[in-house]
Design an enzyme around this catalytic site. Structure first.
Site, PDB file in Angstrom:
ATOM      1  N   SER A 322     -46.961 119.398  87.430  1.00 49.28           N
ATOM      2  CA  SER A 322     -46.978 119.371  88.896  1.00 49.28           C
ATOM      3  C   SER A 322     -48.315 119.862  89.429  1.00 49.28           C
ATOM      4  O   SER A 322     -48.889 119.270  90.351  1.00 49.28           O
ATOM      5  CB  SER A 322     -45.845 120.237  89.447  1.00 49.28           C
ATOM      6  N   TRP A 325     -50.889 117.220  88.711  1.00 51.99           N
ATOM      7  CA  TRP A 325     -50.706 116.075  89.609  1.00 51.99           C
ATOM      8  C   TRP A 325     -51.495 116.275  90.908  1.00 51.99           C
ATOM      9  O   TRP A 325     -52.025 115.312  91.468  1.00 51.99           O
ATOM     10  CB  TRP A 325     -49.217 115.903  89.916  1.00 51.99           C
ATOM     11  N   HIS A 326     -51.578 117.528  91.346  1.00 51.36           N
ATOM     12  CA  HIS A 326     -52.240 117.794  92.622  1.00 51.36           C
ATOM     13  C   HIS A 326     -53.751 117.633  92.561  1.00 51.36           C
ATOM     14  O   HIS A 326     -54.383 117.395  93.595  1.00 51.36           O
ATOM     15  CB  HIS A 326     -51.894 119.204  93.115  1.00 51.36           C
ATOM     16  N   GLY A 327     -54.339 117.753  91.405  1.00 51.76           N
ATOM     17  CA  GLY A 327     -55.783 117.582  91.359  1.00 51.76           C
ATOM     18  C   GLY A 327     -56.392 117.942  90.022  1.00 51.76           C
ATOM     19  O   GLY A 327     -55.784 118.662  89.209  1.00 51.76           O
ATOM     20  N   PHE A 483     -54.942 114.073  97.206  1.00 50.99           N
ATOM     21  CA  PHE A 483     -54.137 114.200  95.991  1.00 50.99           C
ATOM     22  C   PHE A 483     -53.554 112.859  95.571  1.00 50.99           C
ATOM     23  O   PHE A 483     -52.965 112.758  94.524  1.00 50.99           O
ATOM     24  CB  PHE A 483     -53.011 115.210  96.180  1.00 50.99           C
TER      25      PHE A 483
END
Length: 483
Positions: A322, A325-327, A483
């Protein structure tokens, strides 16, 4: 195209009129109009990246058709992994290529070896993380035979690129959104009114709360070396409300806009800052992503059914992924790891599903225990957001070290303290409204809908006036576009 822009204010009424006045009796024409409008909406930012969406749409549509007739498990897995590799391949190249390259070079530098490798000047396509996961949910559900593959390419294209939620979610499941493109849609006045009410609240959160908080959060984080500890705490709090009101504001506008066209999207936020523990927070924050990882990663890994080691492994897996996934930054990975550490004690003591209902249900105020639990959870969340917002790990650690220095006892010192105080007052008013509407889909859904017309329209007018006089109209991008 931004929701908080003049372009969108012109675009939306045009699409609305064409959709309901010229295509009302033709479902195929309505779906086609949605596809065209969505491509215009996305192409307004950069038309070149439309090719990625179109290619991903074709791949997953064809894979779905092949899975319909293929019975051999080996070939079905090949089809599934074709979709996964293509979609995640695009995402990995555009979002993570430079990160992996730089990490690879740094790893060899630690070993005393220098490698010359040039990074690429790659533009990250807006929304690629969102529509990639959306199309993957379709292919995976078809593979698992939870969903019948569609033969309507236009309807499938509309599902993939539906403009209200295309670039920043909610991440819709094919099982919920795709069937809505098969059914005839008739204009529902009450649904449209509810949609406009949610759009209005979303705009308030974005331009009044988020964008005003952004001004001070950016100033404090960008100049953190010159700030004392109390100012840095204030900066972290401003960012905490910036990211929530920015992202949940986008979701409100997306869901409300969808209702104008007869669609129902899933709730994406449920007053997460009133959570009594981290497990509850993650059931209420970015719900569409949390449930996506739960269903397509956590449960397939074994969930919490195994022994202690498996529970720990799976918890860290879902939170680290997670974060990633954001960056493409180690700060996001540390942010994910921190939340895993917060979550594990609840899981290992079987308290992760303790707080399933609404806090202080049926009461105006929480108990002291509930209030203390909310305050503790909020404090842990604010601390984790520092890593999320920091430019890199050095920035995050220096920021935190200054907070825990003697300067924390000094008064905040920064430019624009009066405007910051006004923004804090707006946050308090916002929290009060959110508290009153904490059990609803969005804060003002039922607070004013059941009141008399004079009261209702007075509140609408007050919100509009607040937006006009206190809002920021610099067409600031939504945070999750990156993102």
């Amino acid at each position: 195209m931004l929701f908080n822009s003049l372009d969108f204010a012109i675009f939306l009424p045009i699409v609305f009129i064409l959709y309901w006045f010229f295509a009302q009796n033709n479902l195929k024409l309505q779906n086609t109009l949605i596809v065209v409008a969505s491509y215009v909406f996305y192409g307004w930012w950069d038309w070149r990246f439309l090719s990625l969406i179109i290619f991903s749409t074709i791949i997953d549509y064809v894979v779905g058709q092949k899975l319909r007739t293929e019975e051999k498990e080996i070939k079905r897995k090949v089809l599934l992994w074709t979709s996964i590799i293509v979609n995640l391949g695009f995402l990995g190249f555009f979002k993570y290529y430079n990160f992996f390259l730089e990490s690879f070079v740094d790893a060899f530098l630690i070993l005393g070896m220098q490698i010359n490798a040039n990074s690429l000047n790659i533009i990250l396509p807006v929304g690629i993380s969102f529509y990639t996961f959306q199309t993957l949910s379709y292919t995976i559900d078809v593979y698992k035979k939870k969903l019948e593959p569609t033969q309507d390419f236009i309807a499938f294209s509309a599902f993939v690129c539906f403009f209200p939620q295309l670039v920043a979610g909610p991440i819709e499941r094919a099982t919920n959104l795709l069937p809505q493109f098969y059914k005839k849609r008739v204009f529902d006045y009450q649904k449209a009114v509810d949609g406009m009410r949610q759009v209005l609240w979303g705009l308030f959160k974005k331009v009044v709360i988020a964008d005003n908080c952004a001004e001070f959060a950016n100033m404090i984080f960008d100049n953190s070396t010159d700030m004392n500890g109390s100012t840095l705490i204030l900066g972290a709090i401003f960012f905490t409300f910036q990211i929530y009101c920015d992202f949940s504001g986008y979701s409100d506008i997306a869901i409300g806009t969808s209702r104008l066209f007869g669609f129902d999207l899933k709730q994406n936020f449920a007053t997460p800052y009133f959570s009594r523990d981290i497990a509850e927070f993650w059931r209420r924050w970015h719900i569409s992503l949390s449930t996506w990882f739960r269903d397509y990663l956590y449960i397939p890994l074994g969930g919490s059914r195994g022994g202690t080691w498996m529970k720990v492994r799976n918890t860290f897996a879902i939170f680290l992924v997670s974060g990633f996934w954001h960056g493409a930054n180690w700060t996001f990975i540390i942010w994910g790891a921190l939340n895993a550490i917060y979550f594990l004690p609840l899981l290992l003591t079987n308290n992760n599903r303790k707080n399933l209902g609404v806090v202080a249900e049926g009461k105006l105020l929480p108990s002291f225990r509930e209030f203390f639990s909310m305050l503790t959870t909020f404090g842990l969340t604010v601390f984790a957001w520092i890593f999320f917002r920091a430019e890199d790990l050095n920035h995050a650690f220096s920021y935190i070290s200054e907070i825990f220095s003697a300067s924390i006892f000094k008064l905040p010192q920064f430019y624009g303290k009066l405007n910051a105080l006004i923004t804090l007052c707006l946050i308090i008013v916002f929290l009060f409204v959110e508290w009153l509407g904490r059990k609803d889909q969005f804060a003002i859904e039922n607070i004013i809908s059941k009141k008399n017309n004079y009261f209702r329209w007075s509140i609408y007018l007050l919100i509009v006036i607040t937006i006009l006089f206190m809002g920021s109209f610099k067409e600031n991008q939504f945070i999750y576009f990156q993102f």
